[in-house]
Design an enzyme around this catalytic site. Structure first.
Site, mmCIF file in Angstrom:
data_model
loop_
_atom_site.group_PDB
_atom_site.id
_atom_site.type_symbol
_atom_site.label_atom_id
_atom_site.label_comp_id
_atom_site.label_asym_id
_atom_site.label_seq_id
_atom_site.Cartn_x
_atom_site.Cartn_y
_atom_site.Cartn_z
ATOM 1 N N LYS A 121 0.853 -1.192 0.000
ATOM 2 C CA LYS A 121 0.000 0.000 0.000
ATOM 3 C C LYS A 121 0.877 1.225 0.000
ATOM 4 C CE LYS A 121 -4.491 0.922 0.337
ATOM 5 N NZ LYS A 121 -5.640 0.054 0.019
ATOM 6 N N GLY A 142 -20.330 6.914 3.331
ATOM 7 C CA GLY A 142 -19.300 7.165 2.315
ATOM 8 C C GLY A 142 -19.937 7.122 0.933
ATOM 9 N N GLY A 176 -18.707 3.747 -2.379
ATOM 10 C CA GLY A 176 -20.067 3.894 -1.856
ATOM 11 C C GLY A 176 -21.093 4.190 -2.939
HETATM 12 N N1 GLU Z 1 -7.224 0.242 -3.028
HETATM 13 C C1 GLU Z 1 -8.005 -0.925 -3.280
HETATM 14 C C2 GLU Z 1 -8.111 -1.796 -2.038
HETATM 15 O O1 GLU Z 1 -8.002 -1.311 -0.936
HETATM 16 C C3 GLU Z 1 -7.578 -1.696 -4.523
HETATM 17 C C4 GLU Z 1 -6.158 -2.080 -4.636
HETATM 18 C C5 GLU Z 1 -5.758 -2.565 -6.025
HETATM 19 O O2 GLU Z 1 -6.564 -2.507 -6.933
HETATM 20 O O3 GLU Z 1 -4.617 -2.991 -6.160
HETATM 21 O O4 GLU Z 1 -8.390 -2.953 -2.108
#
Ligand code: GLU
Length: 410
Positions: free
Chosen positions: A103, A214, A219
């Site tokens: 992340k 949200g 959402g």
């Molecule tokens: N940000 C999204 C999640 O929390 C998607 C992550 C992605 O597509 O790699 O799952």
């Protein structure tokens, strides 16, 4: 705010009490493989220099390249990104895609930036991290306040620096720039498929009254999907407030109003049956299904007692604290956990990566069919694990993920 990483570790501790795992394996799951903090210098439009703080946490890559979004938010900090990267690791395993968990983020209120400042900031994030990114290393994607356009800037910056024009190092790109059909609505739609697969199990009627906290990408798409399938959306909220109409909100009118005014507030002027309420009132409304679809830590030991929903579907990451989880379970309110419920987004990201690698473009129909089958399968396996260990769906999903990761970890 409660530390989201500590919350994530409390969840892990709980899972390890239910099922035994190798000690060496669990020790490695308590720390990320790598957590990187960067400084991003940006020249602002007025010529002044500004330094922003950014992050990439590469939590675990036992199952494949690190995968996970990038969040732009003023409250984003390393513990949040670490927690989100840990949950990504489990999420990819639950939905059985060959990706690890990562992340990223930048501490920024992106609404205060001009478009060109935002572009320079986004490209700056890639410049600082390009060494550790790549289609078989780490493949970022959108998250809160990051859009397909931002992914396009980032992918372009990466291709310039790395000389890789394949577009396989970022997902969530615009469809005409190599993005997948259906990626934008994938988290909301995937959440609906999970709900549909587990609806009877969590004791909900065929047609539900639904409250959504949200109204961003996740959402709003969830609202539309649930409503298209005959469920009644009775309340929604955004960062500025919440609205409620016990007979059901007119979503088409609401979307138009939001586009015009930038928010939900004052919708009562268009639909007099709608009332403005507070976010706290929204969370305690009586309804069949409550969907937190914004941030972590919104249902805590302070408000969990007041929850009046028959079940909860977590489309946000980490919206319920471990203390609140306990209270909800004592109240008999089942929770469909984030690492299952919101895994549709990363699943279609994986489809995008696969399409890019194979130089293919799948139709929306094909994408949605594949998504549906993965979400149904993950729901079924989660339920089996929960039943086997006589535990909650959250712990069922944790056990499913931990087993799959342990098997591949060297
Ligand atoms: N940000 C999204 C999640 O929390 C998607 C992550 C992605 O597509 O790699 O799952």
């Amino acid at each position: 705010m409660q530390n989201p990483f500590e919350n994530a570790m409390t969840q892990l501790d709980k899972a390890l009490k239910i099922k035994n795992f190798d000690e060496g394996f669990t020790a490695r799951l308590r720390v990320p493989n790598r957590d990187i903090r960067i400084s991003i210098p940006v020249k602002m439009d007025d010529g002044s220099p500004k330094i922003f703080e950014g992050y990439r946490v590469q939590y675990n890559n036992a199952l494949g390249p690190y995968k996970g979004g990038i969040r732009f938010h003023p409250q984003t900090e390393i513990n949040e990104v670490k927690a989100l990267a840990f949950w990504m690791t489990l999420k990819c395993a639950v939905v059985d895609i060959p990706m690890g968990g990562g992340k990223g983020g930048i501490t920024v209120d992106s609404k205060t930036l001009s478009k060109s400042e935002l572009e320079r900031l986004s490209r700056g994030w890639v410049r600082a991290l390009h060494d550790v990114l790549g289609s078989y290393k780490d493949v970022p994607a959108p998250d809160i306040n990051t859009t397909p356009e931002i992914m396009d800037w980032m992918s372009d910056e990466y291709s310039k620096i790395a000389g890789d024009k394949s577009g396989t190092s970022f997902t969530g790109k615009p469809v005409d720039k190599g993005g997948s059909e259906g990626r934008e609505m994938a988290t909301g739609l995937g959440g609906f498929y999970v709900f549909d697969a587990l609806r009877a199990e969590v004791g909900l009627p065929q047609k539900c009254s639904v409250v959504i906290q949200g109204f961003g990408n996740v959402g709003s798409h969830a609202a539309r999907t649930f409503s298209e399938h005959g469920h009644k959306i009775i309340a929604v909220s955004d960062s500025r407030g919440a609205i409620w109409n016990k007979n059901g909100l007119d979503l088409e009118k609401l979307e138009t109003h939001k586009k015009k005014t930038g928010g939900l507030k004052d919708f009562y002027k268009i639909d007099p049956q709608t009332r403005n309420i507070t976010n706290e009132e929204l969370l305690s409304l009586s309804c069949d299904l409550l969907i937190p679809a914004a941030f972590e830590n919104v249902i805590t030991e302070i408000n969990a007692e007041k929850i009046n929903a028959k079940a909860i579907l977590e489309l946000a990451n980490g919206p319920i604290t471990p203390e609140a989880d306990k209270i909800l379970s004592q109240k008999g309110i089942p929770v469909v956990p984030d690492i299952l419920a919101n895994s549709g987004g990363v699943t279609v990201s994986y489809f995008e990566w696969e399409q890019n690698l194979k130089h293919e473009h799948w139709s929306k129909k094909e994408v949605f069919e594949k998504l549906k089958s993965r979400m149904e399968d993950a729901s079924k396996k989660t339920l089996e694990k929960a039943r086997e260990s006589k535990t909650t769906l959250r712990m069922g999903a944790f056990i499913l993920a931990l087993e799959r990761i342990q098997e591949k970890m060297h």
